[in-house]
Design a protein around this motif. Structure first.
Motif, PDB file in Angstrom:
ATOM      1  N   TRP A   1       0.806  -1.223   0.000  1.00 29.39           N
ATOM      2  CA  TRP A   1       0.000   0.000   0.000  1.00 29.39           C
ATOM      3  C   TRP A   1       0.839   1.272   0.000  1.00 29.39           C
ATOM      4  N   LEU A   2       1.868   1.269   0.871  1.00 30.75           N
ATOM      5  CA  LEU A   2       2.545   2.532   1.173  1.00 30.75           C
ATOM      6  C   LEU A   2       3.979   2.588   0.654  1.00 30.75           C
ATOM      7  N   GLY A   3       4.437   1.492   0.064  1.00 31.24           N
ATOM      8  CA  GLY A   3       5.806   1.503  -0.452  1.00 31.24           C
ATOM      9  C   GLY A   3       6.797   1.065   0.609  1.00 31.24           C
ATOM     10  N   ILE A   4       8.085   1.046   0.211  1.00 31.93           N
ATOM     11  CA  ILE A   4       9.089   0.515   1.132  1.00 31.93           C
ATOM     12  C   ILE A   4       9.770   1.617   1.927  1.00 31.93           C
ATOM     13  N   PHE A   5       9.328   2.861   1.752  1.00 31.89           N
ATOM     14  CA  PHE A   5      10.040   3.941   2.449  1.00 31.89           C
ATOM     15  C   PHE A   5       9.387   4.254   3.791  1.00 31.89           C
ATOM     16  N   GLU A   6       9.453   5.500   4.197  1.00 33.45           N
ATOM     17  CA  GLU A   6       9.055   5.868   5.560  1.00 33.45           C
ATOM     18  C   GLU A   6       7.591   5.548   5.911  1.00 33.45           C
ATOM     19  N   GLU A   7       6.674   5.766   4.950  1.00 33.40           N
ATOM     20  CA  GLU A   7       5.249   5.682   5.274  1.00 33.40           C
ATOM     21  C   GLU A   7       4.882   4.316   5.867  1.00 33.40           C
ATOM     22  N   SER A   8       5.348   3.251   5.236  1.00 26.81           N
ATOM     23  CA  SER A   8       4.971   1.924   5.723  1.00 26.81           C
ATOM     24  C   SER A   8       5.567   1.655   7.103  1.00 26.81           C
ATOM     25  N   LYS A   9       6.758   2.178   7.350  1.00 27.66           N
ATOM     26  CA  LYS A   9       7.388   1.976   8.660  1.00 27.66           C
ATOM     27  C   LYS A   9       6.616   2.716   9.741  1.00 27.66           C
ATOM     28  N   VAL A  10       6.297   3.982   9.461  1.00 30.05           N
ATOM     29  CA  VAL A  10       5.559   4.780  10.439  1.00 30.05           C
ATOM     30  C   VAL A  10       4.187   4.144  10.699  1.00 30.05           C
TER      31      VAL A  10
END
Lengths: 249, 278
Positions: free
Chosen positions: B137-146
């Motif tokens: 959904w959110l990609g592998i960058f910051e968004e999915s981690k947060v």
């Protein structure tokens, strides 16, 4: 005038806590309601205060019908129920609707002084003794100048000495502005010491069995023969309600 | 009421506590570090004397050197900053949503019946199970981690707030009712202050979970952060780097928790509790 007109309360589980209670309390009168536990004394007080709603009948103060808490009516609970996160002064001013802060602080200061707690305004409730906490609760109820002050066994958790002291104190406070007082208690001596009239309640369902006018001049001497004589009458009445209670159950 | 009358006993209290606390504090700190210090010394000694090789479990001195080198090169600061920012963003997001939902379901019976069963069902899902979906959904960058950290923080905060509001003493609520507070005023003047102590605890356990989930989040692919240091240490066979990252986690996790507790302390001075210090 406080008028309690044929009120009754049936709880959701079907228990008839109170039936057809009618009372007229004159302005400035002190009425004590006594009775064994479970006779509906506290229910009566909660209905008058507007915290609970009567199943039948009405309550009014000076012609204003009371169906929910109203500024005319103050209530002191059995426990102090101070809010632990507010200072003593903050607690006393909790219900005071006074937008002017200096005026508000002044009224809180006066109220604290009246109950002998002027040095404790900045303290936390946890730092007060039981008697002091109940005084603060009294100040919180009186600072809004209610016309009717209801007291639900306010001194029952205190030791005998503190209790007598606070009873005296309550009379002093009453003398200043003469609000109507309705005091629920199981302590007959307390009722006789304070009240102009003592109503004896009886249970199943709760109702008023008998009322006594107490005409002894105030400050009453708890050990005088006259006091003892009235006490005997009230006790006899109370015992007969308790005997009825036993037969019924 | 005169100022001296009030300030006198308080000043005395302060004097007394100022004289008393440091000594007992110091003693409890000493007792607290005694065991780890002893173990570290033992391990150091056993490597120095050749009893163990220390290849897979490097001695404290090597870990300290690694930490120092990482610090000197500025790498450590970058990793700490990246991880802390993720935890902070996820914590803020999860805590705010958790507080709102918790307050709503605690206060309103309708909201509780409507929302709580679904939220409890979602809670039963191991949060790591969301990782693949969040990445899609959110990609592998910051968004999915947060997002993952926020999910981890949400549940303890939600449960804590909801339970705390439900268990506010009816007697105290009646004080509000007798003074005719309603709706918002009742929440602001009675319910919120009453739940504050349990709210702080909920936030602290939420923050703890935030630190837990940041590692999982950084395992799913990161080029910086303490979790990256862990993965990197494993892939390149550098156990000293792994342990350095673990120790850093311990230190900043503890620091952030103490910070949160310290910020909350002034608001909780009224509490009448059994234990004073942890």
């Amino acid at each position: 005038m406080l008028q309690v007109n044929a009120i009754g309360k049936i709880y959701q589980n079907g228990a008839r806590a109170l039936e057809n209670v009618t009372l007229n309390v004159e302005d400035g009168e002190i009425l004590a309601v006594v009775g064994g536990s479970g006779c509906g004394k506290s229910t009566l007080l909660r209905l008058i205060s507007g915290l609970d709603r009567a199943t039948t009948g009405t309550v009014s103060v000076d012609g204003v019908t009371i169906s929910e808490p109203h500024p005319y009516i103050g209530l002191v609970f059995q426990e102090p129920r101070l809010l632990p996160w507010l200072s003593v002064a903050g607690n006393v001013g909790f219900g005071l609707d006074e937008p002017d802060t200096t005026r508000k602080a002044q009224r809180i200061g006066e109220a604290l002084e009246k109950v002998g707690l002027s040095r404790y305004g900045a303290r936390w409730p946890k730092e007060l003794s039981g008697g002091q906490a109940q005084r603060a609760a009294l100040a919180r109820a009186l600072v809004t100048r209610p016309r009717v002050l209801l007291l639900d066994e306010p001194f029952s958790a205190l030791d005998a000495f503190t209790r007598a002291e606070l009873q005296d104190h309550l009379l002093d406070l009453w003398n200043e502005s003469r609000p109507t007082l309705v005091l629920v208690t199981h302590d007959i001596e307390e009722a006789l010491f304070l009240a102009d009239r003592v109503a004896v309640m009886r249970p199943h369902p709760g109702r008023i069995a008998q009322a006594f006018d107490i005409t002894l001049p105030r400050r009453r001497d708890r050990t005088s023969p006259e006091f003892e004589a009235v006490k005997r009458d009230v006790l006899r009445s109370l015992n007969s309600t308790l005997a009825l209670h036993k037969i019924a159950s | 009421m005169s100022a001296t009358e009030i300030s006198l006993p308080e000043a005395m209290d302060e004097q007394r506590s100022a004289a008393r606390i440091p000594k007992s504090r110091l003693k409890s700190v000493w007792l607290g570090v005694l065991l780890p210090l002893l173990l570290a010394l033992l391990w150091e000694a056993s490597v120095r004397t050749g009893l163990t090789s220390g290849r897979l479990m490097p001695p404290p001195s090597r870990i300290i050197t690694t930490l120092w080198n990482l610090w000197q090169s500025g790498e450590l600061t970058t990793h700490i900053a990246a991880t802390t920012l993720r935890v902070f963003s996820g914590f803020a997001l999860g805590a705010i949503i958790g507080t709102l939902f918790g307050a709503l379901t605690g206060y309103s019976l309708l909201a509780r019946r409507l929302l709580d069963p679904s939220l409890q069902a979602l809670r039963a899902i191991p949060s790591i199970a969301w990782v693949p979906l969040f990445i899609l959904w959110l990609g592998i960058f910051e968004e999915s981690k947060v997002a993952l950290i926020a999910v981890g923080v949400f549940f303890p905060v939600y449960l804590g707030v909801s339970g705390a509001v439900l268990s506010v003493d009816r007697k105290i609520v009646e004080v509000g009712r007798i003074f005719r507070l309603s709706g918002f005023e009742l929440v602001r003047r009675i319910l919120l202050p009453a739940v504050l102590p349990s709210y702080i605890i909920a936030l602290r356990s939420g923050l703890g979970l935030g630190w837990m989930f940041v590692v999982a989040a950084e395992f799913m692919g990161a080029s910086e952060g303490l979790g990256y240091l862990l993965v990197d240490g494993q892939q390149l066979g550098k156990p000293d780097q792994i342990l350095a990252a673990i120790i850093t986690f311990a230190i900043i996790g503890k620091l952030s928790d103490s910070l949160l507790a310290a910020i909350a302390a002034p608001f909780l001075r009224w509490e009448d509790r059994f234990g004073r210090e942890a």
